[in-house]
Design an enzyme around this catalytic site. Sequence first.
Site, PDB file in Angstrom:
ATOM      1  N   HIS A 120       0.835  -1.202   0.000  1.00 47.68           N
ATOM      2  CA  HIS A 120       0.000   0.000   0.000  1.00 47.68           C
ATOM      3  C   HIS A 120       0.866   1.247   0.000  1.00 47.68           C
ATOM      4  O   HIS A 120       1.990   1.243   0.521  1.00 47.68           O
ATOM      5  CB  HIS A 120      -0.935   0.014   1.215  1.00 47.68           C
ATOM      6  CG  HIS A 120      -0.240   0.042   2.549  1.00 47.68           C
ATOM      7  ND1 HIS A 120       0.031   1.220   3.216  1.00 47.68           N
ATOM      8  CD2 HIS A 120       0.226  -0.957   3.341  1.00 47.68           C
ATOM      9  CE1 HIS A 120       0.630   0.942   4.362  1.00 47.68           C
ATOM     10  NE2 HIS A 120       0.762  -0.372   4.460  1.00 47.68           N
ATOM     11  N   ASP A 126      -0.846   4.251   0.894  1.00 53.33           N
ATOM     12  CA  ASP A 126      -1.478   5.168   1.833  1.00 53.33           C
ATOM     13  C   ASP A 126      -0.749   5.117   3.164  1.00 53.33           C
ATOM     14  O   ASP A 126      -0.139   4.097   3.527  1.00 53.33           O
ATOM     15  CB  ASP A 126      -2.972   4.871   1.999  1.00 53.33           C
ATOM     16  CG  ASP A 126      -3.254   3.513   2.616  1.00 53.33           C
ATOM     17  OD1 ASP A 126      -2.617   2.534   2.207  1.00 53.33           O
ATOM     18  OD2 ASP A 126      -4.127   3.443   3.501  1.00 53.33           O
ATOM     19  N   ASP A 185       6.523   2.103   6.666  1.00 49.80           N
ATOM     20  CA  ASP A 185       5.234   1.457   6.441  1.00 49.80           C
ATOM     21  C   ASP A 185       4.432   2.226   5.384  1.00 49.80           C
ATOM     22  O   ASP A 185       3.673   3.119   5.716  1.00 49.80           O
ATOM     23  CB  ASP A 185       4.478   1.415   7.767  1.00 49.80           C
ATOM     24  CG  ASP A 185       3.177   0.634   7.703  1.00 49.80           C
ATOM     25  OD1 ASP A 185       2.974  -0.117   6.736  1.00 49.80           O
ATOM     26  OD2 ASP A 185       2.358   0.782   8.629  1.00 49.80           O
ATOM     27  N   GLU A 209      -5.160   0.547   2.899  1.00 53.29           N
ATOM     28  CA  GLU A 209      -4.732  -0.423   3.905  1.00 53.29           C
ATOM     29  C   GLU A 209      -4.794   0.162   5.306  1.00 53.29           C
ATOM     30  O   GLU A 209      -5.132  -0.532   6.271  1.00 53.29           O
ATOM     31  CB  GLU A 209      -3.314  -0.902   3.598  1.00 53.29           C
ATOM     32  CG  GLU A 209      -2.929  -2.197   4.316  1.00 53.29           C
ATOM     33  CD  GLU A 209      -2.393  -1.993   5.723  1.00 53.29           C
ATOM     34  OE1 GLU A 209      -2.322  -2.979   6.480  1.00 53.29           O
ATOM     35  OE2 GLU A 209      -2.043  -0.847   6.071  1.00 53.29           O
ATOM     36  N   GLU A 210      -4.464   1.447   5.430  1.00 52.69           N
ATOM     37  CA  GLU A 210      -4.482   2.090   6.739  1.00 52.69           C
ATOM     38  C   GLU A 210      -5.871   2.579   7.135  1.00 52.69           C
ATOM     39  O   GLU A 210      -6.064   3.087   8.236  1.00 52.69           O
ATOM     40  CB  GLU A 210      -3.503   3.279   6.764  1.00 52.69           C
ATOM     41  CG  GLU A 210      -2.055   2.927   6.464  1.00 52.69           C
ATOM     42  CD  GLU A 210      -1.379   2.162   7.585  1.00 52.69           C
ATOM     43  OE1 GLU A 210      -2.074   1.763   8.537  1.00 52.69           O
ATOM     44  OE2 GLU A 210      -0.160   1.949   7.498  1.00 52.69           O
ATOM     45  N   GLU A 255       4.909  -5.686   4.080  1.00 55.76           N
ATOM     46  CA  GLU A 255       4.807  -4.999   5.363  1.00 55.76           C
ATOM     47  C   GLU A 255       6.105  -5.167   6.159  1.00 55.76           C
ATOM     48  O   GLU A 255       6.817  -6.155   6.000  1.00 55.76           O
ATOM     49  CB  GLU A 255       3.642  -5.567   6.180  1.00 55.76           C
ATOM     50  CG  GLU A 255       2.270  -5.257   5.631  1.00 55.76           C
ATOM     51  CD  GLU A 255       1.847  -3.816   5.903  1.00 55.76           C
ATOM     52  OE1 GLU A 255       2.577  -3.097   6.609  1.00 55.76           O
ATOM     53  OE2 GLU A 255       0.780  -3.422   5.388  1.00 55.76           O
ATOM     54  N   HIS A 275       4.513   4.467  11.969  1.00 52.91           N
ATOM     55  CA  HIS A 275       3.435   5.257  12.557  1.00 52.91           C
ATOM     56  C   HIS A 275       3.935   6.262  13.597  1.00 52.91           C
ATOM     57  O   HIS A 275       3.119   6.958  14.207  1.00 52.91           O
ATOM     58  CB  HIS A 275       2.352   4.366  13.184  1.00 52.91           C
ATOM     59  CG  HIS A 275       1.574   3.562  12.195  1.00 52.91           C
ATOM     60  ND1 HIS A 275       0.318   3.072  12.462  1.00 52.91           N
ATOM     61  CD2 HIS A 275       1.857   3.147  10.931  1.00 52.91           C
ATOM     62  CE1 HIS A 275      -0.137   2.397  11.417  1.00 52.91           C
ATOM     63  NE2 HIS A 275       0.796   2.433  10.468  1.00 52.91           N
TER      64      HIS A 275
END
Length: 382
Positions: A69, A71, A102, A135-136, A164, A353
């Site tokens: 992903h 996003d 990520d 995905e997030e 990931e 994150h």
Amino acid sequence: MTELPDPVALTQALIRCPSVTPEEGGALGLLAETLAPFGFDSERIDVEGIPNLWTRWGRGRPLFCFAGHTDVVPVGDQAAWSEDPFSGALRDGLVWGRGATDMKSGVAAFVAAACRFVRETPPDGSIALLITGDEEGDAVYGTRAVLERLAARGEAIDAALVGEPTSVERLGDVVKIGRRGSLTAYLTATGEQGHTAYPHRARNPLPALARLLDRLASTPLDAGTDHFEASTLALTTIDVGNPANNVIPARGRATLNIRFNDGHDGASLIAMLERVAGEVSAESGVAIGVETKLSGEAFLTPPGPLSEIVSAAVEAETGARPALATGGGTSDARFIKDYCPVIECGLTGRTMHQVDERAPAAEIEGLAKIYRGVLARYFTGG
């Protein structure tokens, strides 16, 4: 001849695309543009406003798919960052920015590996990338929706690798061969409001709710299975919303989350929650409602050909075999497993994150080499 993509430079360029879920930020367009000179046909499959990219080299079988992903989660307090979170700065051997770990780095490594492989050793088969922008987020109109559309038109994936961040201490020390399931339950205990001086004229729902929560939290779900640790149940919030200290409230609410192994499925856990809630309700005379949201079932890709291919590629690059694990949160592999064997392998995830998310440039380069090795072993055994 078009120059091969550099995984570090591409990571930087992707970070500069402000693709906070559900915004695309130009990331998918950049990927399609990068892949086109190497023979990849790209297709935007946007679903309910969610941007997704399906890009494929070749039409034959087998079809190996990289999935990931572009996003990212919000940056949080931008003033707390050492670098602009969308700068993609390269400093002290690290790429800085939201998505550096990520997982824009993983996507860039996919692209670099795939382009090099099809140019140098075109395979007898196909290579694809499935990149989502959801995905997030809720993950409803991303990977799952794309897979449904691909299946409906007869495109079958034979094996997949999700990029990931799975590594813990060093690149390639852990790869994931499965994931725990995730179930969230919303509990509502309803009684009768009243005055605290006259509790016999009310029916206080809070003791019943507390009894239920204690019973659930203090009862182990299992002791683990062959490839999974023990399932866990965590209470996340208890809400009453009562501003008065002399009023017995009419209701109380609580939320819990269960991360479960392959000894359970969502249906059995929902039945357990409803059974225990029913027992407490019968004991207390307080009505207890249970609503649930199943984010994904536990799954396992048993150790075998795919995990051996990935493990061998990791060992060739790092000098050590990875551990095969199933811990952590959920990923889009929970959707892919319904269509083909899937494994996860990516960077170390210690800053994902976080403020000042960053990734070592050397790891990104190493990951691209691992992915290149996976393709070589999958298609040629070498």
